[in-house]
Design an enzyme around this catalytic site. Structure first.
Site, PDB file in Angstrom:
ATOM      1  N   GLU A  60       0.916  -1.272   0.041  1.00 32.24           N
ATOM      2  CA  GLU A  60      -0.034   0.027  -0.144  1.00 32.24           C
ATOM      3  C   GLU A  60       0.921   1.185   0.020  1.00 32.24           C
ATOM      4  OE1 GLU A  60      -2.884  -0.637   2.872  1.00 32.24           O
ATOM      5  OE2 GLU A  60      -4.367  -1.591   1.647  1.00 32.24           O
ATOM      6  N   GLU A  95      -5.374  -8.401  -1.500  1.00 32.23           N
ATOM      7  CA  GLU A  95      -6.120  -8.352  -0.150  1.00 32.23           C
ATOM      8  C   GLU A  95      -7.495  -7.922  -0.381  1.00 32.23           C
ATOM      9  OE1 GLU A  95      -4.712  -5.780   2.884  1.00 32.23           O
ATOM     10  OE2 GLU A  95      -2.646  -5.972   2.302  1.00 32.23           O
TER      11      GLU A  95
HETATM   12  C1  BG6 Z   1      -4.547  -3.055   4.475  1.00 30.97           C
HETATM   13  C2  BG6 Z   1      -2.999  -3.323   4.875  1.00 30.97           C
HETATM   14  O1  BG6 Z   1      -4.473  -1.836   5.011  1.00 30.97           O
HETATM   15  O2  BG6 Z   1      -5.512  -3.431   5.254  1.00 30.97           O
HETATM   16  C3  BG6 Z   1      -3.224  -4.637   5.875  1.00 30.97           C
HETATM   17  O3  BG6 Z   1      -2.316  -4.113   3.895  1.00 30.97           O
HETATM   18  C4  BG6 Z   1      -4.553  -4.415   6.808  1.00 30.97           C
HETATM   19  O4  BG6 Z   1      -2.158  -4.697   6.698  1.00 30.97           O
HETATM   20  C5  BG6 Z   1      -5.951  -4.688   5.988  1.00 30.97           C
HETATM   21  O5  BG6 Z   1      -4.626  -5.396   7.814  1.00 30.97           O
HETATM   22  C6  BG6 Z   1      -6.896  -4.461   6.771  1.00 30.97           C
HETATM   23  O6  BG6 Z   1      -6.823  -3.211   7.469  1.00 30.97           O
HETATM   24  P1  BG6 Z   1      -7.266  -3.349   9.032  1.00 30.97           P
HETATM   25  O7  BG6 Z   1      -7.123  -2.006   9.395  1.00 30.97           O
HETATM   26  O8  BG6 Z   1      -8.590  -3.644   8.986  1.00 30.97           O
HETATM   27  O9  BG6 Z   1      -6.294  -4.211   9.646  1.00 30.97           O
END
Ligand code: BG6
Length: 492
Positions: A199, A389
């Site tokens: 990111e 993701e």
């Molecule tokens: C992204 C990241 O921001 O989203 C992860 O690459 C992160 O590291 C994921 O965990 C989900 O966000 P959060 O804040 O719900 O953990």
């Protein structure tokens, strides 16, 4: 029709949120090890305890600016979720076996920089750290999974953050190059899929990545971005030189965004916000140069980026092989946001979209937004894409018989996989893989919570560090297994 043969199905994790073992095997401290837990539903941020230049201690919110010269510390009386996390460090064989059972043929994980170079810039790498990942990668192969490795995922070495202001400094860039080359060399033949900087578009937003004055000092933020781009391009070029078989992707938080209305002012506000928030990072890493609007903006603001000879060329030589991104939700953008409600998102905020429902953490649920993204990205770049993701952070209930019936998660996954299929079959996009986030429960990056769970595998651990870390399969485990083992044919 459907998902192509060889489609990469798996799951994603990051070392600082999953591994634990925060000082085991010679590991050093990272900024993430100094972040406490927060509460995302009640808007209580994660916190840093820092030592001020005059020796006093102060507490700051995880997204606050920390004054230059202040140093984040580990306070012995404070609970830090990353220190144990969900303990991949001691459970890796068990977890990899569960991933393989679910049908993964790829597993995305990150290497913890401070496991390899405890201070980030040590003269020699830590063999114990190198060996740890080597064993993990060998086990992945034994189980039929390709490792997909993120070189840098929110884990700036604390020493580089405290002493050099992280990525603002060229010193951090140079240390990163040594780290990247070390792991690319060591894991030649074991790892062929790499992501450079997780990111990258939100890396300057918070101190977690080492930058103290990240909001008020625009010049620092731009210099930091430059160093991240150069670091990423160096990693891509070096990966190709070390092994032409290597395939390297960027990593962008790429939520969908919509103009709030057809008022041209809202439409233009959305263009500006997407330029700044997403496309800038894709354009540089796919095309190899800064887009025209950014050049004009820097000129207008009198910001001159400090570059070394050859770095402009390096951006061109280090363009990525595929476009990989995280997708959770979408946001609406308005010219006058104060007139509308706020919508939370993955490190971002937009205005409330009246057409969409949201998770308990306020992130909208918008499967069609993923198809919109896949179309927009492919139209713009025409290179393969990977969704590295995606998922639903939710509170799970363990029933008396131990089962976890996460139908809400299954529903979210089904709808997102369905639009991926549509985008491939109907729109003709080139999608190479899917690694949903937090395939096993881990610590939330944004809030430091454990109860915000994304996993298909439950880990018995709570927000205060209570739990025996035992693993169990959620209902979604069996759903994903069915999808993966049928190569996306059976998604109902
Ligand atoms: C992204 C990241 O921001 O989203 C992860 O690459 C992160 O590291 C994921 O965990 C989900 O966000 P959060 O804040 O719900 O953990």
């Amino acid at each position: 029709m459907g998902f192509p043969k060889g489609f990469l199905w798996g799951g994603a994790t990051a070392a600082n949120q999953y591994e634990g073992g925060y000082l085991s095997g010679g590991k050093g401290l990272a900024v993430a090890d100094t972040l406490t837990g927060g509460d995302g539903i009640h808007n209580i941020p994660r916190k840093f305890i820092v030592e001020m230049p005059d020796g006093t201690r102060k507490t700051f919110g995880g997204r606050d600016e920390i004054p230059a010269g202040a140093k984040a510390i580990v306070d012995p009386d404070t609970y830090y979720p990353s220190h144990v996390a969900t303990d991949f460090y001691h459970h890796w064989k068990e977890d990899l076996a569960l991933f393989a059972e679910m049908g993964f043929n790829v597993y995305r994980l990150s290497i913890n920089w401070t496991r390899i170079f405890p201070n980030g810039d040590d003269a020699e790498p830590n063999e114990e750290g190198l060996k740890f990942y080597e064993d993990v990668f060998k086990e992945c192969h034994r189980l039929g999974m390709e490792p997909l490795v993120t070189i840098y995922h929110f884990d700036c070495p604390l020493h580089l953050a405290n002493e050099y202001d992280g990525w603002v400094s060229r010193h951090t860039l140079e240390a990163f190059k040594v780290y990247a080359k070390t792991i690319l060399t060591r894991y030649k033949g074991l790892v062929k899929y790499w992501l450079t900087i997780n990111e990258i578009n939100i890396n300057t937003n918070f101190m977690m990545n080492g930058v103290h004055e990240h909001i008020s000092n625009k010049k620092n933020a731009e210099q930091c971005r430059w160093h991240l781009f150069v670091g990423s391009a160096y990693a891509v070029k070096t990966a190709h030189e070390i092994d032409p078989e290597n395939k390297v992707g960027l990593m962008i938080a790429h939520g969908a965004s919509y103009p709030y209305s057809c008022n041209p002012e809202d439409v233009f506000a959305e263009i500006e916000s997407s330029h700044e928030g997403k496309w800038f990072y894709g354009d540089v890493q796919v095309r190899g140069y800064y887009p025209a609007w950014k050049v004009k903006q820097l000129e207008r603001e009198g910001i001159e980026i400090q570059k070394e000879p050859g770095e402009d060329e390096l951006l061109k030589e280090g363009v990525v092989d595929f476009y990989s991104f995280s997708y959770y939700s979408s946001q609406a953008v308005a010219a006058h946001p104060e007139e509308h409600g706020v919508s939370e998102g993955n490190q971002t905020r937009g205005v409330k979209n009246p057409y969409l429902e949201a998770s308990e953490w306020g992130w909208t649920i918008d499967p069609l937004g993923l198809r919109i993204n896949l179309n927009q990205i492919y139209d713009r770049y025409q290179i393969p894409m990977m969704i590295v993701e995606n998922g639903l952070g939710a509170i799970d209930k363990v029933e008396e018989d131990g089962s976890i019936n996460d139908d809400y998660r299954i529903d979210y996954m089904r709808k997102h996989i369905k639009v991926m299929k549509d985008a491939i079959e109907i729109d003709g996009v080139d999608l190479m893989g899917y690694t949903p986030w937090g395939c096993i429960d881990l610590v939330s990056a944004g809030t430091g919570e454990m109860r915000k769970r994304y996993g298909f595998i439950y880990v018995n651990m709570d927000d205060d560090g209570n739990g025996d870390l035992s693993r169990s399969r959620k209902k979604s485990f069996y759903y994903m297994q069915k999808v993966y083992k049928s190569n996306g044919e059976d998604i109902d």
